[in-house]
Design an enzyme around this catalytic site. Structure first.
Site, PDB file in Angstrom:
ATOM      1  NE  ARG A   1     -35.826  98.950 105.324  1.00 44.89           N
ATOM      2  CZ  ARG A   1     -36.219  97.785 105.802  1.00 44.89           C
ATOM      3  NH1 ARG A   1     -37.499  97.464 105.753  1.00 44.89           N
ATOM      4  NH2 ARG A   1     -35.355  96.938 106.308  1.00 44.89           N
TER       5      ARG A   1
ATOM      6  CG  ASP B   1     -36.229  91.250 112.259  1.00 43.45           C
ATOM      7  OD1 ASP B   1     -35.563  92.232 111.865  1.00 43.45           O
ATOM      8  OD2 ASP B   1     -36.653  90.369 111.499  1.00 43.45           O
TER       9      ASP B   1
END
Ligand code: S3P
Length: 750
Positions: free
Chosen positions: A438, A631
């Site tokens: 990431r 999310d």
């Protein structure tokens, strides 16, 4: 033999003509056996001062040939051959002197002694400097049994071997020794002799001293042996290593004298503190020591075996979801992940004791919890979501002994980068495979502008190596991406920075950090869309209750909306306006969602939510809701698949760098289930249709896994979802909860 490890000792290309093992004990014998098994050398020769040992080595097939005379055996060797010195540490200098006299400089020489500084010193004394052919080494393997009779070819499989080459060491010799150990199944690493001796003093030599010392003290005279009759498992486990070879341990204690004395002194001090707490009847201090130790012990297992923090799920599990069903009931979802992380962080840095209720006991927030324990914070619990955090103040963190391992948690890593950038100690942050991919420059670049020094990989990914002792200064920064993690990271760095940190965001993101900072009494102001905080303040402990996680609730909001006959109430869900995008989006699609009993807890709005089935229609998702539902898109994509018409999402490129590329992972799965889904660089177009059956891959992403599980409610056949153990990162009780609502979800190892 360790299960599945046999393949490690298969035949290998030849490394050299002759391997000479000097000292045919457990180590030497085991290495000889491994080398013979793999055919690494044409001949494995053994030397021992004991004729009986040599005879046994020959008769048991440990060696090809016995060499009773060491000088002659050494003189035979040529370039490509290897000598491994496997004698007790204190006998090593004498053997090295013979090696110097009789072995050619092209022959590779290594050893297995448990102390490396003394080997280097011996080499300097014997050779007048460290010869290029010498590669000091230490296999971390052994047994309480000794002697050639105990030798096993598998002894080194999956064990660490530490090599401690010096500047003088020749790379060719180093490569040969590495090859020798790797072919025996070991994992080889390198460090300096000093580091090796300090690490081993703490993790191996000190425990052996304690075990020997304890048994000797308790035995203290023949009549006392009687007490062993009453000793149970704890005594046996603790003292197992006191059965080891006394001569070897005498040698190690003397050879590693300096590092061992340091470790012993440190430990004696800590034991003194434990004694004082018992004397003063200070239960809090005792509970602190024991809680920390228990957690560290568990963490050790997690690290050693790369196990998850929670043992709830198999390491790689598949969900099978039977089609159909509806959601009817009255439930609570677990605590909010974002707020749970922040409760540990601010509770640890506050002055005083913070009590937390409703903490999410999931992998991600447990990773944060462990990180603070590793930095010396006493945290009691979690016990059914209850924690007691003994805050150490903004300057009270201690340097962790090793890297902080943050598992799958991007939030932990990015927020900790800000918190730790201005600390006096160096620290490294690592994570699992997904976290290691990431992007981290979004935090390291602005932190560098504040004066921090943080190294990433060339790709800008973890591990993060944070240099301690940097003086930070505040910054005025306009966030280029809407990210609460970046905002929170910089606010946390701002706590220790000189002057003001002033931030603006391109779109409002979750404001839990701002709310919680204020809850802990830290002043912060908002001015014309900017968030401003001055460094140098204090955080004061407080009690807080973590609301239910709306991101977890989202699966049920979608499930209730798509499954005919559903009527579900979710209690105590966080409905912070920077997080409730999912409710607005679902309502815009026609969902029947009622939010009631609104109240507040710990500065966060919460409410009960009722969802009932309603036919959905496709929509263009409004831009301003993207950050507030970031999310929840995996779940929302399932709603879109069940809606009439097309749903279009744009401006959500962030989804491509979450725990997985969520746009691709969801599109792939939806397509497999028969839905028309077209990924775009910053979003997706989904045509509502009929969800069929099939096998989909969660790509190790918890939210993708749960989204497809909920899809089962409207599927025409079974859905199998691969790689679901990561559900434990945010919602460990998910399988049990959906089952309690009547969904047929079974879980099996892959
Ligand atoms: C989080 C912020 C969001 C979110 C993540 C948790 C937080 O990430 O996706 O799950 O707790 O601050 P970004 O802020 O990077 O979008």
């Amino acid at each position: 033999m360790a299960a599945g490890s046999g393949a490690l000792l298969q035949p290998r290309p030849r490394l050299g003509e002759r391997l000479l093992i000097v000292g045919l004990g457990l180590m030497g014998g085991s290495l000889a056996l491994a080398a013979r098994r793999t055919g690494l050398f044409a001949q494995v020769i053994g030397h021992s001062r004991s004729a009986a040992t040599l005879a046994q080595g020959l008769s048991e097939g440990v060696i090809d040939r016995a060499a009773p005379e060491l000088p002659a055996a050494l003189a035979e060797l040529a370039a490509g051959d290897v000598v491994v010195i496997c004698v007790p540490t204190l006998s090593l200098p004498a053997v090295l002197a013979v090696v110097r006299e009789h072995a050619e400089p092209e022959v590779t020489v290594t050893d297995v002694a448990s102390v490396k500084g003394s080997v280097v010193a011996a080499a300097r004394a014997v050779y007048g400097g460290v010869p290029p052919q010498l590669v000091p080494g230490h296999p971390i393997a052994g047994s309480e049994k000794s002697g050639v009779g105990a030798a096993r070819a598998e002894l080194f499989i999956h064990h660490e071997v530490i090599l401690t080459p010096l500047a003088e060491t020749d790379p060719g010799h180093l490569a040969r020794v590495r090859g020798l150990w790797e072919s025996a199944g070991a994992r080889v690493s390198e460090m300096t002799p000093q580091d090796h001796d300090a690490v081993l003093a703490a993790t191996s030599h000190l425990p052996h001293m304690l075990a020997f010392g304890l048994v000797d003290a308790l035995a203290g005279g023949a009549q006392n042996r009687e007490i062993f009759r009453y000793a149970a498992g704890g005594f046996r486990d603790f003292t197992r290593i006191a059965g080891s070879d006394p001569v070897m341990w005498r040698d190690i204690a003397l050879a590693n004298r300096e590092a061992l004395l340091k470790a012993l002194d440190y430990f004696t001090g800590r034991l003194g503190a434990l004694r004082a707490a018992i004397a003063a009847q200070d239960g809090d201090v005792l509970a602190g020591i024991f809680t920390r130790a228990q957690a560290a012990r568990r963490h050790f297992e997690v690290m050693q075996e790369s196990k998850p923090y929670m043992n709830a799920a198999p390491r790689r599990s598949t969900y099978r979801v039977a089609p159909g069903g509806r959601l009817v009931g009255d439930i609570r979802v677990p605590g909010d992940k974002s707020i749970s992380h922040r409760s540990i962080m601010l509770g640890s840095l506050a002055e005083g004791v913070t009590r937390v209720l409703g903490f999410l006991e999931g992998e991600d927030s447990l990773a944060t919890l462990q990180a603070f324990r590793d930095m010396g914070v006493v945290i009691e619990g979690p016990d059914h979501g209850a924690l007691v955090i003994h805050g150490v103040g903004l300057n009270g963190l201690k340097r962790p002994v090793g890297p902080l391992y943050l598992g799958n948690s991007g939030t932990s890593m990015r927020l900790l980068a800000g918190l730790l950038a201005g600390q006096p100690f160096d620290v490294t942050l690592t994570g699992d495979e997904s976290l290691s991919r990431r992007p981290m420059r979004r935090v390291t670049e602005p932190l560098a502008a504040m004066g921090a020094a943080i190294a990433t990989t060339e790709a800008g990914t973890p591990p993060l190596r944070i240099e301690g002792g940097r003086a930070l200064h505040g910054i005025r920064y306009d966030l280029p991406i809407a990210s609460a993690q970046v905002k929170s990271c910089l606010l946390f760095a701002g706590l220790r920075a000189a002057g003001e940190t002033s931030l603006s965001e391109p779109a409002p993101t979750r404001d839990h950090t701002e709310r919680m900072l204020q809850g802990f009494g830290y002043p912060l102001r908002r001015e014309g869309g900017r968030i401003i905080l001055a460094g140098g303040g204090r955080l004061t402990a407080c009690d807080l209750r973590v609301p239910g996680d709306i991101s977890s609730a989202a699966f049920f909001l979608v499930g209730g909306s798509i499954a005919p006959g559903s009527d579900l109430v979710l209690r105590g869900v966080g409905v912070n306006p920077t997080r409730d995008g999912v409710i607005h989006i679902l309502r815009a699609m026609g969902a029947d969602i009622e939010v009631f009993n609104r109240t507040e807890t710990g500065g966060e709005p919460i409410a009960d939510i009722r969802v009932r089935y309603a036919p959905l229609r496709g929509i263009e998702i409004p831009d301003h809701l993207v950050a507030n539902a970031i999310d929840e898109f995996p779940a929302l994509f399932i709603a879109a698949a069940c809606a009439q018409g097309e749903t279009v999402l744009r401006g959500a490129e962030e989804l491509r760098v979450k725990e997985s590329d969520r746009i691709q992972a969801m599109a792939d799965g939806l397509i497999r289930l028969g839905i028309v889904a077209v990924p775009t660089p910053d979003g997706i177009r989904i045509q509502g249709g009929t969800l069929g059956s099939g096998i989909v891959d969660s790509c190790g992403d918890h939210r993708v896994a749960m989204a497809f599980a909920i899809a089962g409610l409207r599927a025409t056949g079974e859905i199998r979802i691969r790689d679901c153990s990561n559900v434990a990162t945010s919602f460990p009780s998910f399988p049990a909860l959906v089952r309690s609502l009547g969904l047929t979800l079974t879980e099996s190892g892959e």
